[in-house]
Design an enzyme around this catalytic site. Structure first.
Site, mmCIF file in Angstrom:
data_model
loop_
_atom_site.group_PDB
_atom_site.id
_atom_site.type_symbol
_atom_site.label_atom_id
_atom_site.label_comp_id
_atom_site.label_asym_id
_atom_site.label_seq_id
_atom_site.Cartn_x
_atom_site.Cartn_y
_atom_site.Cartn_z
ATOM 1 N N ASN A 73 -27.477 -13.498 -25.653
ATOM 2 C CA ASN A 73 -27.038 -14.139 -24.418
ATOM 3 C C ASN A 73 -28.228 -14.409 -23.534
ATOM 4 O OD1 ASN A 73 -26.989 -12.281 -21.734
ATOM 5 N ND2 ASN A 73 -26.968 -11.018 -23.578
ATOM 6 N N CYS A 134 -32.937 -6.258 -18.586
ATOM 7 C CA CYS A 134 -32.569 -7.645 -18.865
ATOM 8 C C CYS A 134 -33.805 -8.427 -19.341
ATOM 9 C CB CYS A 134 -31.997 -8.267 -17.605
ATOM 10 S SG CYS A 134 -31.216 -9.834 -17.926
#
Ligand code: FAD
Ligand code: FMN
Ligand code: SF4
Ligand code: SF4
Ligand code: SF4
Lengths: 461, 445
Positions: A73, A134
């Site tokens: 993603n 992230c």
């Protein structure tokens, strides 16, 4: 019935199954439905300064008939207003006081950290998780994995968080580092009581060969994203295992994440030192309902093993995780084929021929034929009768293993499609147990200092 | 060479039949191909008479290399399309799939094969490139699968091929005999056209090869021999055999292959006033016509003179026919066809012992149609017009097993006329053997 509840650095949770910070924890409605389904806790989708997401943002890898063996993603943190998230979190905690609510946070400056921690604690969250993982979008802004990969920065921010927070702080680590112990030790120095890992792994999911654009596609371009799902489990297990083996880091509570899809995966993480586990991709794939099986499976497993609680399982496999140099070089296995189960597909044969040591033979061949097929070693006894596989179609031939040549690599066992058809059996090697480290210590094998040193050591013997 | 298109008229009965094994969708093909274990030394390859490298082509479908899959198939079996649809895979490739012995559903090899070929040929007909012309001419008698396969392979070697077919519609039983729920005439013809497009192949329909030409449309064997460098006989079998019982001659009694051919090619074919039909025989042709009639809404009884266990027809075909309503009557034999005002109204059946009618056991079974499926005569008499070519006691053309060469040094043969009636895939396999030897003969390789 084993006790599934856990104590995660002082916070109790009805079970070790938590939702990872991701789309399944985007909203209050979702988290409440998840708690109803049985999840013990949820890490809210990371809060921070508002961002804008792109489309598309997910890429999937299928393998054979398996959909979504891996997912990637390029989504960022929550794109919903902070106030809305906080209001919903408060509501969730009010309605589900016994469930574990964890706020995931990611901001930049010390002041922002102070402020968001205060706001998050105000909702009644039981724990805070610092998102240092992230691997896209946020790291370019100096956050996420940019922090996780920089032990000094990580330590500093984690220290602020511990200072500002009244509830326990979890540092969520990124796998995108050379040595996971560096951020791990940094977290220890910062005084956090808990770690979670892994966040996603930097990846490019694929390339659209018609458009010549990597995936997932955003207009006519793409970027690297974060890899997760079943495919990353081995990497996650290894990184966590390294941490739980470390004398200081192992004292922290650890939440294992990465490719966990069922109770067995969860049990493996716990056996390797996790206290709780977090799940994202499997829920994105199949929904919250999978937790039913996870709870039942883990509970039955604990019962079967005579363990009364999850904490008894925790860390059981850690001592058996060793350095290569500590493994017993004298241990010997050979492959054994069960003639009653074999279906005669010869997959073991071709794998061993081309991918290993040419020690599986097809019966009924002459020595000449065997040599032509590529065997350089012909076993003393060649059964020339064609063994008909009982489980195969008539005439199917059961291959046989040349025990003298079998190196025990177990490739054949891995490719055989029939469960338990090939087993690896122990052969007494007749030699005492000896590791490479033993040999180095005795100077009977390669010693540090390169080939010259080894030669010298051998001469000296 | 101008490419001829073969059209069958619209309004044929076979158009109304549904595919029993329809073309896979992409998702189905990929899912199924991913089930294949990719066996080494795979038993399915050994079970295919043309030895298609099945695991290899299946893997290619799984990776999205569909064109490569078609290439793998067609380079081993040039009639890969019709075989994919017509082969009794249950007893050939899929029947030996390791999954079968393991108690699991075997890989749907035929359907995967159809998927690869059918999705490739229209887009990429130029999978193979013929060699430069050799100037050699080969005559092929008959245009069934045996000759078509041989002609295609010979054309790829650069030889000129002329196919002589006595019927107006080419393709032999591939066009005229295969059950319509497997393969329809136009599909067989499309495949045939593709083979013709491979090189210099001329197909002359309406030309019967005979011993002595006496009428237009006839060509003497001797003339054929003198104008060609090699001859391949793909004669197939002949007309349906008769039982020889009273009342058999006349309307209402049909030969099975003749009736099947009408279903497949005759526009506006109808079974006027037929509610019941009685099919005589226990082989695959009997099963086919019985099944086809049942699908047309007729109540069908199959009458076989021995027991079900002794039937020549495939078990899977009988099961499928039964599902569609066919009833099997074992150990019975017609001893008379009963007519009223010339029309068939019933058949007198006798019980049998060891395949022979037992007197005094006759019973009347009402029916409006009787179909004889008790075998075919030999179309092979003409073979003897080629000096040196011999037939065996059962009328089959004698060939050397490894080369398929007959007693005449320039004449080869294969297919039903040699094996007495097997499958399309056997005809292709035999054609391959013959072509290899013809090639050695023509260019001395
Ligand atoms: C009813 C029926 C159903 C079948 N179903 C299947 C099936 O589902 N699957 C399967 O694989 N197989 C099936 N078969 C078998 C298959 O059709 C044959 O094995 C195959 O067609 C044989 O090919 P061939 O070229 O040898 O003969 P044929 O297909 O019979 O072709 C012979 C050709 O030669 C021509 N010919 C004969 N003599 C001369 C001459 N003197 N001059 C010019 N031309 C001549 C004929 O007109 C005919 O066109 C079936 C057969 C029948 C009868
Ligand atoms: C679409 C998506 C969005 C994610 N967003 C976040 C996030 O906002 N914060 C975070 O800490 N991790 C985020 N993650 C990472 C997951 O929390 C988790 O660490 C990772 O997916 C590995 O677990 P899994 O294999 O069970 O999916 C996200 C993952 C996905 C797939
Ligand atoms: S892989 Fe397994 S089933 Fe296949 S031949 Fe080898 S032992 Fe038999
Ligand atoms: S040609 Fe027929 S037998 Fe051979 S693989 Fe194809 S379907 Fe199976
Ligand atoms: S035997 Fe079955 S599984 Fe094995 S290669 Fe053939 S089709 Fe595939």
């Amino acid at each position: 019935m084993a006790d599934l509840s856990i104590d995660f650095c002082g916070v109790r949770s009805p079970n070790p199954f938590w939702l990872a910070s991701a789309p399944p924890t985007n909203t209050g409605d979702q988290v409440m439905r998840a708690f109803d389904a049985g999840w013990g806790g949820a890490v809210w989708k990371t809060l921070g300064n508002p961002i804008v997401n792109v489309t598309s943002r997910f890429g999937g890898i299928d393998y054979g008939n398996t959909r979504l063996m891996g997912l990637n993603n390029i989504e960022l943190i929550t794109d919903r207003p902070l106030e809305v998230n906080l209001r919903e979190m408060r509501e969730v905690k009010r309605r589900y006081p016994k469930h574990t609510l964890i706020a995931s946070l990611m901001v930049e400056t010390k002041e922002e950290w102070r402020e968001i921690i205060r706001k998050a604690e105000d909702t009644g969250a039981d724990l805070l998780e610092l998102n240092f993982g992230c691997p896209h979008g946020m790291c370019e802004r100096g956050m996420g994995s940019a922090v996780g990969a920089e032990p000094k920065v990580l330590e500093e921010i984690a220290r602020w968080a511990v200072e500002f927070a009244t509830v326990p702080v979890i540092v969520k680590l990124t796998p995108n580092v050379g040595d996971i112990l560096e951020p791990g030790e940094a977290a220890v120095r910062a005084g956090v009581p808990a770690l979670s890992l892994i966040n996603t792994i930097k990846s490019i999911m694929g390339v659209d060969l018609d458009r010549m654009v990597p995936l997932p596609q955003v207009g006519n371009a793409s970027t690297n994203g974060g890899y997760c799902g079943p495919a990353v489990k081995p990497i996650a297990l290894h990184l966590m295992g390294q941490l739980t083996r470390h004398p200081q880091v192992r004292k922290l509570a650890i939440s294992g994440i990465g490719g966990i899809s069922n109770w067995r995966d969860a049990a493996e993480f716990i056996a390797l030192g996790a206290t709780s586990v977090q799940v994202c991709t499997a829920v994105m794939h199949h929904g919250y309902r999978i937790v039913e099986d996870m709870m039942e499976g883990l509970s039955d497993f604990l019962d079967e093993k005579g363990m009364k609680s999850v904490s008894e399982l925790r860390g059981r496999a850690v001592p058996a995780y060793r350095e290569w140099g500590e493994l017993d070089l004298s241990y010997k296995l050979v492959a054994k084929i069960d003639e009653d189960k074999c279906i005669g597909c010869q997959l073991c044969y071709v794998a061993c021929m081309d991918g290993s040591h040419q020690c599986i033979h097809i019966p009924g061949r002459t020595e000449e034929e065997s040599r032509r097929a590529g065997h350089t070693h012909i076993p003393k006894e060649l059964p020339n009768r064609v063994v008909t596989a009982k489980a195969g179609t008539p005439g199917a031939r059961v291959p046989f293993v040349d025990n003298d040549e079998c190196v025990g690599c177990n490739l054949c066992q891995l490719v055989c499609p029939v469960p338990d058809c090939i087993s690896m059996v122990e052969l007494p090697s007749g030699k005492p147990s000896e590791t490479w480290n033993d040999r180095v210590a005795k100077g009977t094998d390669f010693v540090p200092g390169g080939l010259d040193a080894t030669l010298a050591a051998r001469k000296a013997r | 060479m101008e490419q001829k298109r073969w059209e069958l008229p619209p309004g044929r009965a076979e158009e109304g039949f549904e595919d029993k094994k329809p073309l896979f969708t992409l998702a189905e093909a990929v899912a199924e191909s991913n089930r294949c274990l990719y066996c080494a030394d795979a038993p399915c390859i050994k079970a295919c008479p043309t030895a298609i490298n099945i695991p290899e082509f299946i893997r290619k479908i799984g990776t999205g290399n569909v064109k490569g899959a078609a290439r793998t198939i067609l380079s081993a079996n040039i009639l890969g399309q019709s075989c994919a649809q017509a082969c009794p895979v249950e007893v050939l490739c899929a029947g030996s799939c390791v999954y079968t012995g393991w108690g699991r559903e075997p890989i749907a090899i035929g359907r995967l094969q159809r998927y690869a070929v059918e999705n490739t040929l229209p887009k990429s007909p130029n999978l193979f490139q013929a060699r430069p012309p050799t100037g050699k001419r080969v005559a092929l008698v008959g245009s069934g699968p045996a000759s078509i396969a041989a002609a295609g392979l010979l054309a790829l070697e650069g030889h000129t091929c002329i196919i002589y077919e006595r019927k107006q519609i080419p393709g032999g039983l591939n066009t005229l005999g295969i059950a319509p729920y497997k393969l329809k005439g136009p599909q067989a013809l499309k495949e045939l056209e593709w083979v013709l497009s491979l090189g210099r192949i001329e197909l002359r329909t309406g030309v019967e090869v005979v011993e002595h030409a006496t009428a237009p449309g006839q060509l003497a064997a001797s003339e054929l021999l003198s104008t060609h460098d090699a001859v391949f006989l793909g004669l197939g079998l002949g007309a349906d055999s008769r039982l020889g019982v009273p009342g058999e001659e006349g309307p209402g009694v049909e030969g099975a292959t003749h009736l099947i051919e009408r279903l497949k090619v005759e526009p506006g074919f109808k079974l006027e006033g037929v509610k019941h039909a009685l099919v005589v025989g226990g082989g695959n042709t009997a099963l086919d016509i019985a099944h086809e009639l049942a699908l047309l809404g007729v109540q069908v009884s199959m009458v076989y003179r021995r027991s079900e266990k002794e039937m020549g027809g495939y078990v899977h075909e009988l099961d499928a026919a039964r599902l569609d309503g066919v009833r099997l009557v074992e150990s019975r034999q017609p001893v008379e066809v009963v007519r009223k005002d010339g029309k068939v109204v019933a058949v007198k059946l006798a019980a049998t012992r060891e395949g022979k009618p037992v007197p005094g056991t006759e019973e009347l079974v009402p029916t409006e149609l009787v179909v004889m499926a008790i075998g075919q005569e030999r179309a092979t008499q003409v073979a003897k017009a080629f000096p040196g070519v011999e037939l065996d006691s059962r009328g089959r053309v004698k060939v050397a097993a490894a080369t398929h060469r007959t007693g005449h040094p320039k004449v080869w043969s294969g297919g039903d006329c040699v094996n007495g009636g097997k499958e399309v895939v056997n005809a292709v396999a035999e054609a391959k053997l013959a072509v290899a030897d013809i090639q050695r003969h023509l260019v001395g390789e």
